[in-house]
Design a protein around this motif. Structure first.
Motif, short mmCIF file in Angstrom:
data_model
loop_
_atom_site.label_atom_id
_atom_site.label_comp_id
_atom_site.label_asym_id
_atom_site.label_seq_id
_atom_site.Cartn_x
_atom_site.Cartn_y
_atom_site.Cartn_z
N ARG A 16 91.10 -20.94 0.46
CA ARG A 16 90.67 -19.85 -0.42
C ARG A 16 91.85 -19.26 -1.19
N CYS A 17 92.99 -19.13 -0.54
CA CYS A 17 94.18 -18.60 -1.21
C CYS A 17 94.58 -19.48 -2.39
N VAL A 18 94.56 -20.81 -2.17
CA VAL A 18 94.93 -21.75 -3.24
C VAL A 18 93.94 -21.64 -4.40
N ILE A 19 92.66 -21.59 -4.09
CA ILE A 19 91.64 -21.49 -5.14
C ILE A 19 91.82 -20.22 -5.96
N GLU A 20 92.08 -19.10 -5.29
CA GLU A 20 92.23 -17.83 -6.00
C GLU A 20 93.51 -17.80 -6.83
N ILE A 21 94.58 -18.44 -6.34
CA ILE A 21 95.80 -18.53 -7.14
C ILE A 21 95.56 -19.34 -8.40
N GLU A 22 94.88 -20.47 -8.25
CA GLU A 22 94.61 -21.31 -9.42
C GLU A 22 93.67 -20.60 -10.41
N ASP A 23 92.67 -19.91 -9.90
CA ASP A 23 91.78 -19.15 -10.79
C ASP A 23 92.55 -18.04 -11.51
N ALA A 24 93.47 -17.40 -10.78
CA ALA A 24 94.28 -16.34 -11.40
C ALA A 24 95.17 -16.92 -12.49
N CYS A 25 95.74 -18.10 -12.25
CA CYS A 25 96.58 -18.74 -13.27
C CYS A 25 95.76 -19.07 -14.52
N LEU A 26 94.53 -19.54 -14.33
CA LEU A 26 93.66 -19.82 -15.47
C LEU A 26 93.37 -18.56 -16.28
N ALA A 27 93.16 -17.47 -15.57
CA ALA A 27 92.88 -16.20 -16.27
C ALA A 27 94.12 -15.65 -16.95
N LEU A 28 95.26 -15.76 -16.31
CA LEU A 28 96.50 -15.16 -16.85
C LEU A 28 97.06 -15.94 -18.03
N ARG A 29 96.76 -17.23 -18.13
CA ARG A 29 97.31 -18.00 -19.24
C ARG A 29 96.78 -17.51 -20.59
N GLU A 30 95.69 -16.74 -20.58
CA GLU A 30 95.16 -16.20 -21.83
C GLU A 30 95.97 -15.00 -22.33
N ALA B 79 105.16 -14.51 -14.50
CA ALA B 79 105.60 -13.11 -14.39
C ALA B 79 105.34 -12.36 -15.70
N VAL B 80 105.60 -13.01 -16.85
CA VAL B 80 105.31 -12.39 -18.14
C VAL B 80 103.81 -12.16 -18.30
N ALA B 81 103.02 -13.14 -17.88
CA ALA B 81 101.57 -13.02 -18.00
C ALA B 81 101.03 -11.89 -17.13
N VAL B 82 101.57 -11.72 -15.92
CA VAL B 82 101.13 -10.64 -15.04
C VAL B 82 101.40 -9.29 -15.68
N ARG B 83 102.60 -9.13 -16.24
CA ARG B 83 102.93 -7.86 -16.89
C ARG B 83 102.04 -7.63 -18.10
N SER B 84 101.80 -8.67 -18.88
CA SER B 84 100.96 -8.52 -20.08
C SER B 84 99.52 -8.20 -19.72
N ARG C 190 98.51 -6.50 -17.23
CA ARG C 190 98.42 -5.12 -16.75
C ARG C 190 98.56 -4.11 -17.88
N THR C 191 99.13 -4.54 -19.01
CA THR C 191 99.40 -3.58 -20.09
C THR C 191 98.71 -3.93 -21.40
N GLY C 192 98.18 -5.15 -21.54
CA GLY C 192 97.62 -5.56 -22.82
C GLY C 192 96.29 -6.25 -22.68
N SER C 193 95.91 -6.97 -23.73
CA SER C 193 94.63 -7.67 -23.80
C SER C 193 94.88 -9.16 -23.98
N PRO C 194 93.89 -10.00 -23.68
CA PRO C 194 94.06 -11.45 -23.89
C PRO C 194 94.35 -11.77 -25.35
N LEU C 195 95.14 -12.82 -25.56
CA LEU C 195 95.50 -13.24 -26.90
C LEU C 195 94.41 -14.13 -27.48
N LYS C 196 94.26 -14.05 -28.78
CA LYS C 196 93.27 -14.86 -29.48
C LYS C 196 93.97 -15.75 -30.50
N GLY C 197 93.43 -16.95 -30.70
CA GLY C 197 93.94 -17.83 -31.73
C GLY C 197 95.30 -18.42 -31.45
#
Length: 395
Positions: free
Chosen positions: A277-291, A325-330, A332-339
Motif C-alpha cells: 500500500r505504501c508503494v502504491i500511494e507513493i506512486e499515485d502521489a508522484c503521478l499527482a505531483l508531476r502536474e 521536492a520542488v513539486a511538493v512545495r509547489s 502546497r502553495t500553487g495550482s497544477p500547471l496547464k499546457g
C-alpha cells in the motif's frame, strides 16, 4: 543425558512448535504429524522408556516394533508433505494409501509369528520361524526405502523452483535427510543379506551404522523444516525495514496530495500488505505531483545534480528526489500547471525488487541529501524572481 534422549527431546520440541500449524493447511498438517510420529518413535530408543516397557510388558521386541510402526507412519506423512509442496496436483495417492495399508498389518503379522531373540534391536531369529523376522525386516525396509527415495527425488527437484535462498536450503536439507534415510534402509538390507548368506552377523557394526545414519537423517530433516519459517521471518524483517526507509518519502508526498491516501486501515502486523500500500500511494502521489512542475524542472535537476559530484549510480535517484521536492512545495502553495510537458516518473518499467530499491534510494536522497534541499531553494528563488518580473511588467 544420552544421545537418544537428546534426539527425542529435540524432536518433541519441534513437534510442539509445529503443532499449531495442523489447522493451517494440508501440507502443514502433514509436516506436524511427521514430527509427532518421529518424536514418538525416537522416544522408544530412550533407555529409560525402553527398559520400562520391557520390564512391565514382558513382550520381547515391543519397543522396536512400536518404533518401526511409528517410523513408517512418519515416512508416510513426510512423503505426503513433500508431494503437497512440490506436486500439489497429487502423486499416486491411492497407491501410497494402499502401500501404507498393507505395510502396517504385515509388520504386525510377521512380528506376531516371529521368534525374536531377546535383548537388543529386532534381528533375524532362530529356528523354524526364522523367516518371519526376515519378512518383517523386509516389509519395513522396503516401505522406508521406497518412501525415502521418492521423497529425495521430489525434495531435490523442488530446490530449483524455490523463490529464495533459505527455501532452497530448506528443501536441500530435507532432501539430504531423506537420502540418508534411503541409505539407512539400504544398509539394513545389506546386513540382513550378509547374515542370511554367510551366517555371520555384525550386530554392533549394524547398530553403529544404523544409529549414525538415522540421527544424521533426523538432524537434516529438522534443519530443513526449520529453514522455511526462518525465511518467512527474514522476509518479514526485510519488509519492515523497507517500509521504515520509505516512510519519510511517503509522509512528505502524501502530505502534499493527501487525497491519494487510501481510507482502509491495515493492521500493523501485516507488514507486506502495508508495504504494498505504501508503494502504491507513493506512486499515485508522484503521478499527482508531476502536474505541478514541468519537464524542464526535471532536466534542470538532473544537470544540477550531475554538477555536484554525485556518484553516477546515484544521480538519477537524487535528481528524482530533487524535482519531487520542488513539486511538493509547489503543490502546497500553487495550482497544477496547464499546457506544459510533465516529468517522466523514474519508477515506471521496473520489477518488484528494482522498484523497491529505487524508491528507497529516492527516499534516502529526499531525506538526507543537501543537494536536494539546495536545488529546491534555487528553484524557489527562480520562481520568486519570475513572479516579481511578471508583476513589474504588469504594473
Amino acid at each position: 543425558m544420552t544421545t537418544p534422549t537428546l534426539v527425542a527431546g529435540s524432536l518433541w520440541l519441534v513437534t510442539v512448535w509445529r503443532l499449531p500449524s495442523i489447522r493451517h493447511s494440508h501440507k502443514q498438517r502433514s509436516l506436524a504429524l511427521t514430527f509427532a510420529a518421529l518424536a514418538a518413535a525416537m522416544t522408544f530408543e530412550v533407555p529409560a522408556v525402553r527398559d520400562a516397557i520391557n520390564d512391565n510388558v514382558g513382550i520381547i521386541g515391543l519397543p522396536p516394533l512400536l518404533k518401526h510402526l511409528l517410523g513408517v507412519t512418519s515416512a508416510a506423512y513426510l512423503l505426503d508433505f513433500v508431494i503437497a509442496v512440490v506436486r500439489p496436483q497429487g502423486l499416486i495417492r491411492r497407491v501410497r494409501q494402499a502401500a501404507l495399508g498393507v505395510t502396517l498389518p504385515l509388520m504386525l503379522l510377521f512380528y506376531a509369528l516371529a521368534n525374536w531373540t531377546p535383548g537388543g534391536p529386532v534381528r533375524v531369529g532362530e529356528g523354524q520361524h526364522a523367516i518371519y523376522p526376515v519378512l518383517y525386516t523386509a516389509v519395513f525396509t522396503l516401505y522406508i526405502g521406497t518412501a525415502m527415495v521418492v521423497a529425495t527425488w521430489l525434495f531435490l527437484s523442488g530446490v530449483r523452483h524455490s523463490r529464495n535462498l533459505l527455501g532452497k536450503a530448506g528443501l536441500g536439507f530435507l532432501g539430504l535427510g531423506t537420502l540418508l534415510g534411503s541409505l539407512y534402509a539400504l544398509q539394513r538390507v545389506g546386513f540382513v543379506a550378509v547374515e542370511i548368506l554367510t551366517g555371520a552377523g555384525y550386530p554392533d557394526l549394524q547398530n553403529q551404522v544404523s544409529t549414525a545414519l538415522k540421527q544424521l537423517a533426523i538432524l537434516s530433516i529438522v534443519l530443513g523444516a526449520c529453514l522455511p519459517p526462518l525465511s518467512v521471518a527474514v522476509e518479514y524483517v526485510r519488509g519492515w525495514n523497507t517500509l521504515r526507509r520509505l516512510q519519510p518519502l511517503w509522509s512528505s508526498l502524501t502530505g502534499a496530495v493527501p487525497f491519494v491516501v487510501l481510507s482502509t486501515s491495515i493492521p500493523k502486523p501485516r507488514v507486506n500488505l502495508r508495504l504494498d500500500r505504501c508503494v502504491i500511494e507513493i506512486e499515485d502521489a508522484c503521478l499527482a505531483l508531476r502536474e505541478y512542475v514541468s519537464a524542464e524542472v526535471q532536466e534542470r535537476a538532473r544537470v544540477f545534480v550531475s554538477e555536484q559530484g554525485i556518484p553516477e549510480e546515484e544521480v538519477d535517484a537524487v535528481a528524482e528526489a530533487s524535482w519531487l521536492a520542488v513539486a511538493v512545495r509547489s503543490a502546497r502553495t500553487g495550482s497544477p500547471l496547464k499546457g506544459v510537458e510533465y516529468p517522466a516518473l523514474g519508477v515506471t518499467g521496473k520489477d518488484r525488487l528494482s522498484e523497491l530499491s529505487w524508491l528507497c534510494s529516492v527516499s534516502r536522497a529526499y531525506r538526507d541529501s543537501p543537494v536536494v534541499a539546495e536545488f529546491d531553494h534555487l528553484e524557489d528563488v527562480l520562481t520568486s524572481h519570475r513572479s516579481g518580473g511578471l508583476e513589474r511588467g504588469s504594473s
